[in-house]
Design an enzyme around this catalytic site. Structure first.
Site, PDB file in Angstrom:
ATOM      1  N   ARG A  69       3.850  23.880  31.358  1.00 13.61           N
ATOM      2  CA  ARG A  69       4.684  23.378  32.447  1.00 13.61           C
ATOM      3  C   ARG A  69       4.936  21.871  32.393  1.00 13.61           C
ATOM      4  NH1 ARG A  69       2.468  27.903  33.897  1.00 13.61           N
ATOM      5  NH2 ARG A  69       0.803  27.001  32.685  1.00 13.61           N
ATOM      6  N   THR A  70       3.872  21.087  32.272  1.00 16.28           N
ATOM      7  CA  THR A  70       4.047  19.632  32.384  1.00 16.28           C
ATOM      8  C   THR A  70       4.901  19.127  31.224  1.00 16.28           C
ATOM      9  OG1 THR A  70       1.844  19.621  33.330  1.00 16.28           O
ATOM     10  CG2 THR A  70       2.779  17.489  32.791  1.00 16.28           C
ATOM     11  N   LYS A  97      -5.514  11.205  10.813  1.00 16.33           N
ATOM     12  CA  LYS A  97      -6.094  10.352   9.755  1.00 16.33           C
ATOM     13  C   LYS A  97      -7.050   9.322  10.327  1.00 16.33           C
ATOM     14  CE  LYS A  97      -1.583  10.102   7.570  1.00 16.33           C
ATOM     15  NZ  LYS A  97      -0.604   9.121   7.052  1.00 16.33           N
ATOM     16  N   ARG A 118      -0.836  13.284  27.958  1.00 14.88           N
ATOM     17  CA  ARG A 118      -1.983  14.067  28.438  1.00 14.88           C
ATOM     18  C   ARG A 118      -3.100  13.887  27.421  1.00 14.88           C
ATOM     19  NH1 ARG A 118      -1.709  20.259  30.478  1.00 14.88           N
ATOM     20  NH2 ARG A 118      -0.948  19.126  32.300  1.00 14.88           N
ATOM     21  N   HIS A 146      -4.266  14.301  37.863  1.00 16.59           N
ATOM     22  CA  HIS A 146      -2.977  14.853  37.429  1.00 16.59           C
ATOM     23  C   HIS A 146      -1.963  14.434  38.502  1.00 16.59           C
ATOM     24  CE1 HIS A 146      -0.090  17.329  35.520  1.00 16.59           C
ATOM     25  NE2 HIS A 146      -0.766  18.462  35.382  1.00 16.59           N
TER      26      HIS A 146
HETATM   27  N1  ASP Z   1      -2.345  22.969  34.404  1.00 14.67           N
HETATM   28  C1  ASP Z   1      -3.249  22.274  35.264  1.00 14.67           C
HETATM   29  C2  ASP Z   1      -3.897  21.119  34.516  1.00 14.67           C
HETATM   30  O1  ASP Z   1      -3.535  20.872  33.384  1.00 14.67           O
HETATM   31  C3  ASP Z   1      -4.252  23.206  35.873  1.00 14.67           C
HETATM   32  C4  ASP Z   1      -5.053  24.010  34.898  1.00 14.67           C
HETATM   33  O2  ASP Z   1      -4.915  23.867  33.674  1.00 14.67           O
HETATM   34  O3  ASP Z   1      -5.854  24.825  35.383  1.00 14.67           O
HETATM   35  O4  ASP Z   1      -4.740  20.479  35.079  1.00 14.67           O
HETATM   36  N1   CP Z   2       0.211  22.808  35.991  1.00 17.97           N
HETATM   37  C1   CP Z   2       0.108  22.340  34.736  1.00 17.97           C
HETATM   38  O1   CP Z   2      -0.219  21.170  34.496  1.00 17.97           O
HETATM   39  O2   CP Z   2       0.427  23.247  33.777  1.00 17.97           O
HETATM   40  P1   CP Z   2       0.319  22.995  32.220  1.00 17.97           P
HETATM   41  O3   CP Z   2      -1.136  22.773  31.895  1.00 17.97           O
HETATM   42  O4   CP Z   2       0.869  24.231  31.568  1.00 17.97           O
HETATM   43  O5   CP Z   2       1.102  21.764  31.888  1.00 17.97           O
END
Ligand code: ASP
Ligand code: CP
Length: 332
Positions: A69-70, A97, A118, A146
């Site tokens: 998603r993100t 590397k 991330r 987040h």
């Molecule tokens: N997608 C969210 C996160 O990356 C929640 C999860 O992974 O459970 O923090």
């Molecule tokens: N909600 C969320 O952060 O989803 P992803 O980990 O898939 O990015």
């Protein structure tokens, strides 16, 4: 503490988005309003209202941890705003590397105008921001925060509150954060934002988790220090009495990848799940609004999906619009 360099108080505009603690009530209101406008333009096909906002801008996407998603909502947000995403495939990059993170970021900064990252290390964005001159956005830092998720969660709570208020007299008063509150970074940011945004609207907040997965005390302390008149209740069980009180329940996944051992994970794995039958204890068919940042594993019964109160797919959909608003704020 957030250094002054990443938060310009005078303009109420950020140069990076690293922690939700940088967000003011006014800024969250503005971002929610803008996300709502983008959502409206999108649904009414008024693409010319936004499709050149990021013209000639390049946005770097660096994901050292998995994401659906993100990563994709940021990518889609950039494309819809007329910009260009530049995705670094970490596995085939020179970080394999042994290139340091600061060098990787300094390189990417030459190619793009803003970096979304991330990473598995808590606090790493704060550390890296001192090396950078262009905006950095925290898309998740280990078990830290987040912030962009918390903003889309707030946007969803406000939208859902309006949706329910069309049917019954309603204002959100009781919210429950449920599940892995120790390692779940989304709830660390969201709890803080509930204290920042609803500072004049007292809430009762239930923190429900198995004993070993309680909300870290440092997060609670930071919230309490804000001096807001919320009531916090920590407990292990989602009882029918609590369910009957709730306006919003925010379910989270056990963060398996952060557990110290597989054994510890397996021990807690089956200890909580929101099932359809739990909802029969709710006080009417409009509440609680059910949220989840996703992905879900075992903690949220698919049988709930068809219930009108299940807001998690609407919440996910809101992510792209909130990220459009965030990118516009940082790059314009
Ligand atoms: N997608 C969210 C996160 O990356 C929640 C999860 O992974 O459970 O923090
Ligand atoms: N909600 C969320 O952060 O989803 P992803 O980990 O898939 O990015």
């Amino acid at each position: 503490m957030i250094s002054q360099s990443i938060h310009s108080e005078s303009t109420n505009k950020l140069s990076h988005l690293i922690t939700i603690k940088q967000i003011t009530p006014q800024l969250s209101e503005r971002l929610c309003h803008r996300a709502s406008e983008f959502k409206h333009f999108f649904s009414t096909q008024q693409h010319d209202q936004y499709n050149s906002i990021l013209k000639d801008k390049i946005v770097n996407l660096l994901f050292f941890e998995p994401s659906t998603r993100t990563m994709c909502s940021f990518q889609s947000a950039v494309l819809r705003l007329g910009g260009h995403p530049l995705t670094l495939d970490i596995q085939s990059s020179s970080s394999v590397k042994g290139e340091s993170l600061q060098d990787t970021l300094r390189v990417m900064e030459q190619y793009g105008d803003l970096t979304v990252m991330r990473h598995s290390k808590r606090g790493v964005h704060q550390e890296m921001s001192s090396y950078l001159t262009k905006p950095l956005v925290n898309a998740g830092d280990g078990d830290g925060e987040h912030p962009t998720q918390a903003l889309l969660d707030l946007f969803t709570i406000k939208e859902e509150q309006d949706r329910v208020a069309k049917k019954i007299d309603f204002q959100v008063q009781t919210i429950c954060l449920f599940g892995d509150l120790k390692y779940g970074r989304t709830v660390h940011s969201l709890l803080r934002l509930l204290y920042i945004y609803f500072r004049n609207q007292p809430l009762k907040i239930y923190l429900i988790s198995p004993e070993g997965l309680r909300m870290p005390q440092y997060v609670i302390d930071e919230c309490v220090q804000l001096g807001v008149n919320h009531t916090l209740v920590q407990t292990e069980m989602l009882t029918p009495e609590i369910m009957n009180e709730l306006d919003v329940i925010y379910v989270t996944r056990l963060q398996k990848e952060r557990f110290e051992s597989e054994e510890q994970y397996l021990k807690l794995k089956s200890s909580f799940c929101l099932k359809k039958e739990n909802l029969s204890a709710s006080r009417n068919s409009h509440v609680p609004i059910i949220m989840h940042p996703l992905p879900r594993v075992d903690e949220l019964d698919e049988a709930i999906d068809s219930d009108e109160r299940a807001a998690y797919f609407r919440q996910m959909n809101n992510g792209m619009f909130m990220r459009m608003a965030i990118l516009e704020m940082l790059l314009k």
